[in-house]
Enzyme design. Structure first.
Site, PDB file in Angstrom:
ATOM      1  N   PRO A   2     -69.840  13.220  32.588  1.00  0.00           N
ATOM      2  CA  PRO A   2     -69.059  14.307  31.984  1.00  0.00           C
ATOM      3  C   PRO A   2     -67.836  14.648  32.836  1.00  0.00           C
ATOM      4  CG  PRO A   2     -71.379  14.895  32.154  1.00  0.00           C
ATOM      5  CD  PRO A   2     -71.182  13.648  32.940  1.00  0.00           C
ATOM      6  N   TYR A   3     -66.782  15.014  32.142  1.00  0.00           N
ATOM      7  CA  TYR A   3     -65.534  15.418  32.799  1.00  0.00           C
ATOM      8  C   TYR A   3     -65.120  16.746  32.192  1.00  0.00           C
ATOM      9  CZ  TYR A   3     -60.586  15.400  34.098  1.00  0.00           C
ATOM     10  OH  TYR A   3     -59.366  15.738  34.591  1.00  0.00           O
TER      11      TYR A   3
END
Length: 67
Positions: A2-3
């Site tokens: 995830p970013y």
């Protein structure tokens, strides 16, 4: 992996506050989506108020107007 990209105005958020944002965003992804915190990336971008606009005006102008 995830970013998360958090954008805030550059108005003096402390290192401690930024650390809380990073920790909190990471934990949210762990709690809600079961993501691995070791692979979660959180980036905080601080933007000058002259470079952030809402409703056709910069935040600088809006703040001067008391909005």
């Amino acid at each position: 992996m995830p970013y998360v990209n958090i954008k805030i105005t550059r108005e003096g958020a402390t290192a401690e506050q930024k650390a809380q944002l990073i920790e909190g965003a990471t934990q949210l992804l762990v709690d809600v989506l079961g993501k691995n915190p070791k692979t979660t990336v959180v980036v905080i971008d601080e933007v000058e108020t002259d470079n952030w606009g809402v409703g056709g005006e910069s935040i600088t102008v809006r703040r001067k107007k008391g909005m």
